[in-house]
Design a protein around this motif. Structure first.
Motif, PDB file in Angstrom:
ATOM      1  N   ASP A 243      68.752  15.203 -33.916  1.00 40.85           N
ATOM      2  CA  ASP A 243      67.831  14.195 -34.446  1.00 40.85           C
ATOM      3  C   ASP A 243      67.967  12.874 -33.706  1.00 40.85           C
ATOM      4  OD1 ASP A 243      66.945  16.033 -36.262  1.00 40.85           O
ATOM      5  OD2 ASP A 243      68.208  15.311 -37.916  1.00 40.85           O
ATOM      6  N   LEU A 244      69.194  12.480 -33.379  1.00 40.06           N
ATOM      7  CA  LEU A 244      69.412  11.233 -32.646  1.00 40.06           C
ATOM      8  C   LEU A 244      68.771  11.295 -31.250  1.00 40.06           C
ATOM      9  CD1 LEU A 244      73.101  10.344 -33.613  1.00 40.06           C
ATOM     10  CD2 LEU A 244      71.010   9.205 -34.363  1.00 40.06           C
ATOM     11  N   ALA A 269      75.333   6.293 -26.904  1.00 37.62           N
ATOM     12  CA  ALA A 269      76.795   6.405 -26.872  1.00 37.62           C
ATOM     13  C   ALA A 269      77.346   6.783 -28.246  1.00 37.62           C
ATOM     14  CB  ALA A 269      77.401   5.094 -26.387  1.00 37.62           C
ATOM     15  N   ASP A 270      76.764   6.157 -29.311  1.00 37.18           N
ATOM     16  CA  ASP A 270      77.218   6.506 -30.670  1.00 37.18           C
ATOM     17  C   ASP A 270      76.955   7.974 -30.983  1.00 37.18           C
ATOM     18  OD1 ASP A 270      78.046   3.949 -31.038  1.00 37.18           O
ATOM     19  OD2 ASP A 270      76.217   3.288 -32.105  1.00 37.18           O
ATOM     20  N   GLU A 272      76.735  10.412 -28.769  1.00 39.76           N
ATOM     21  CA  GLU A 272      77.668  11.237 -28.002  1.00 39.76           C
ATOM     22  C   GLU A 272      79.060  11.249 -28.646  1.00 39.76           C
ATOM     23  OE1 GLU A 272      77.281  13.218 -25.500  1.00 39.76           O
ATOM     24  OE2 GLU A 272      75.129  12.847 -25.281  1.00 39.76           O
ATOM     25  N   GLU A 273      79.481  10.057 -29.169  1.00 41.46           N
ATOM     26  CA  GLU A 273      80.795   9.976 -29.816  1.00 41.46           C
ATOM     27  C   GLU A 273      80.838  10.865 -31.060  1.00 41.46           C
ATOM     28  OE1 GLU A 273      83.858   6.619 -31.654  1.00 41.46           O
ATOM     29  OE2 GLU A 273      81.887   6.031 -30.860  1.00 41.46           O
ATOM     30  N   LEU A 274      79.749  10.793 -31.851  1.00 40.95           N
ATOM     31  CA  LEU A 274      79.688  11.626 -33.055  1.00 40.95           C
ATOM     32  C   LEU A 274      79.721  13.106 -32.707  1.00 40.95           C
ATOM     33  CD1 LEU A 274      79.351  11.789 -36.107  1.00 40.95           C
ATOM     34  CD2 LEU A 274      76.879  11.652 -35.780  1.00 40.95           C
ATOM     35  N   ARG A 275      79.023  13.450 -31.604  1.00 39.62           N
ATOM     36  CA  ARG A 275      79.022  14.857 -31.188  1.00 39.62           C
ATOM     37  C   ARG A 275      80.411  15.309 -30.767  1.00 39.62           C
ATOM     38  NH1 ARG A 275      78.352  17.743 -26.423  1.00 39.62           N
ATOM     39  NH2 ARG A 275      77.242  19.746 -26.691  1.00 39.62           N
ATOM     40  N   GLU A 276      81.123  14.443 -30.015  1.00 40.62           N
ATOM     41  CA  GLU A 276      82.472  14.807 -29.571  1.00 40.62           C
ATOM     42  C   GLU A 276      83.416  14.988 -30.771  1.00 40.62           C
ATOM     43  OE1 GLU A 276      83.679  15.538 -26.607  1.00 40.62           O
ATOM     44  OE2 GLU A 276      81.614  15.435 -25.862  1.00 40.62           O
ATOM     45  N   LEU A 277      83.267  14.073 -31.751  1.00 37.27           N
ATOM     46  CA  LEU A 277      84.103  14.198 -32.945  1.00 37.27           C
ATOM     47  C   LEU A 277      83.816  15.520 -33.672  1.00 37.27           C
ATOM     48  CD1 LEU A 277      83.988  10.564 -34.366  1.00 37.27           C
ATOM     49  CD2 LEU A 277      85.936  11.719 -33.286  1.00 37.27           C
ATOM     50  N   ALA A 278      82.533  15.878 -33.768  1.00 43.48           N
ATOM     51  CA  ALA A 278      82.163  17.126 -34.438  1.00 43.48           C
ATOM     52  C   ALA A 278      82.724  18.331 -33.699  1.00 43.48           C
ATOM     53  CB  ALA A 278      80.640  17.215 -34.552  1.00 43.48           C
TER      54      ALA A 278
END
Length: 445
Positions: A243-244, A269-270, A272-278
């Motif tokens: 969605d982002l 960037a936010d 991508e960071e959320l995706r990496e955390l997931a």
């Protein structure tokens, strides 16, 4: 069985010190009666006298007591010549089994102690002697048994024991051939005891295994539920990332390249960071899932092992039931059955329903009077006896006369009121282990 007691007069070199002292009668190492006083055991003389000025023994050396009702073997007066044993007028025989030679005989406790001492003096070596609680290989009950350390043949043991009990002038009993049915019965009883012990241990292990299996299945269900929740979280994170990206594409298209590039970069960037955390959380969850699957495989293997053990236990239980049936059949075959009892019992006791081998036991009683009286009271609806510990709803009556040699006061009645009927089991106690097994069989009713 209770011990005999006496009211003792205490003397000190023929001077009375105390009277009316009630003490249980012990047996001293020389086979005579004695009582404990002031920390020592003194010989009991006729007239129930003890003399503190005479010889005495330590308490630990006199740990055997005279049975109530037995003849008291009073100690001789000092200076009186002791009787010398020149044979023993007792019924006896030598039985041989896989454990060695046993001398079984009928005698008073005084004579039994002297006979055992004579056997030891003859270098036969008595490993243990005590009250006999089971029938010998000839089917008869004897008062005592003495297990010999002698390792020779039965013929040699019979000759040596006969030389002690019956001097050469007396006749020595001939060697009897062991009844094959009795030998098989003894082997079956030994096998039953061994299997019962194994069954007890295996049952404990099986119960522990069932509890462990239930816990493992619970843990596996929790792990599967956690895996499902983790997979849903990963799917939600991926949808949020998608969605982002769509929102960024829409913003770029709407602004036509003139939007604030820094804000767009920051949003990307936010995301991508959320995706990496997931993805990192997903990796940890996948590790946990793999660990849970491995543990589930181990649990399944352990469950299969426990199922195999349960099958083995069921086979052993079937074997035990077959051996018990054979033992009862062989035991009842040794005595003629009084068939009239079968027709008499239903007519005499309309409310009683006899279970297990109660009818066979009643049919083989030599003195059934006390048993019949107790059954009449139970049939009339009276509550007699006491509650049977550990078995809900059951009552027991003990110390019933049987008339069977060696088991005169070992008759037992167990009964359980059940509506308009009363379940009844009549039993003769042989030993503690056999009694516990019989009570366990009552749990089926």
């Amino acid at each position: 069985m209770a011990s005999a007691k006496a009211l003792v007069r205490v003397l000190d070199r023929e001077t009375e010190v105390e009277s009316g002292v009630r003490r249980p009668i012990r047996l001293t190492p020389d086979g005579y009666a004695g009582v404990a006083y002031a920390g020592s055991v003194y010989p009991l003389r006729r007239g129930d006298l003890i003399d503190l000025g005479g010889s005495s023994w330590e308490l630990a050396d006199c740990d055997r007591f005279l049975f109530a009702g037995a003849e008291v073997p009073y100690a001789p007066v000092a200076g009186e010549p002791l009787e010398t044993a020149s044979g023993f007028d007792v019924e006896w025989r030598v039985e041989t089994n896989q454990y060695g030679h046993n001398v079984v005989f009928n005698a008073s406790e005084r004579v039994a102690s002297s006979l055992v001492s004579a056997l030891e003096d003859a270098d036969l070596g008595v490993q243990r002697w005590d009250v006999s609680r089971r029938p010998a290989d000839d089917g008869n009950f004897y008062d005592w048994f003495a297990r010999l350390r002698f390792k020779g043949s039965q013929a040699e043991a019979l000759a040596l024991v006969g030389a002690v009990i019956a001097p050469p002038s007396s006749l020595t009993p001939a060697v009897r051939v062991t009844d094959p049915t009795t030998a098989r019965l003894a082997d079956a009883e030994a096998r039953i005891e061994e299997l019962l012990n194994q069954l007890y241990v295996a049952t404990r292990k099986g119960d522990a295994g069932k509890r462990e299996l239930a816990q493992l299945r619970h843990d596996l269900a929790n792990a599967e539920a956690s895996e499902h929740r983790y997979r849903e979280s990963v799917a939600l994170a991926e949808r949020h990332h998608s969605d982002l990206q769509e929102q960024v594409a829409l913003l770029r298209e709407a602004l036509g390249g003139m939007a604030d590039t820094a804000e767009l970069v920051k949003s990307l960037a936010d995301a991508e960071e959320l995706r990496e955390l997931a993805l990192a959380e997903n990796s940890l969850l996948l590790e946990r899932v793999r660990a849970a699957e491995s543990e589930a495989a181990k649990c399944g293997a352990r469950a299969n092992d426990l199922a195999a053990q349960v099958d083995t236990l069921l086979g052993r239980v079937a074997e035990l039931e077959a051996l018990e049936t054979e033992r009862l059949r062989a035991a009842t075959a040794q005595r003629p059955r009084r068939w009239g009892v079968i027709e008499f019992l239903p007519q005499a006791f309309s409310r009683l329903e006899f279970v297990l081998d109660a009818v066979d036991v009643i049919a083989n009683l030599d003195s059934p009077a006390s048993t019949m009286k107790a059954l009449a009271e139970i049939d009339s609806g009276r509550t007699v006896g006491k509650v049977l510990s550990g078995l809900r709803g059951w009552f027991e009556l003990t110390i019933l006369a049987t008339g069977v040699a060696g088991s005169e006061r070992l008759g037992r009645i167990y009964y359980k009121p059940d509506g308009q009927r009363v379940l009844v089991s009549v039993h003769i106690e042989q030993d503690e282990k056999h009694q516990r097994h019989h009570i366990e069989r009552l749990r089926a009713f």
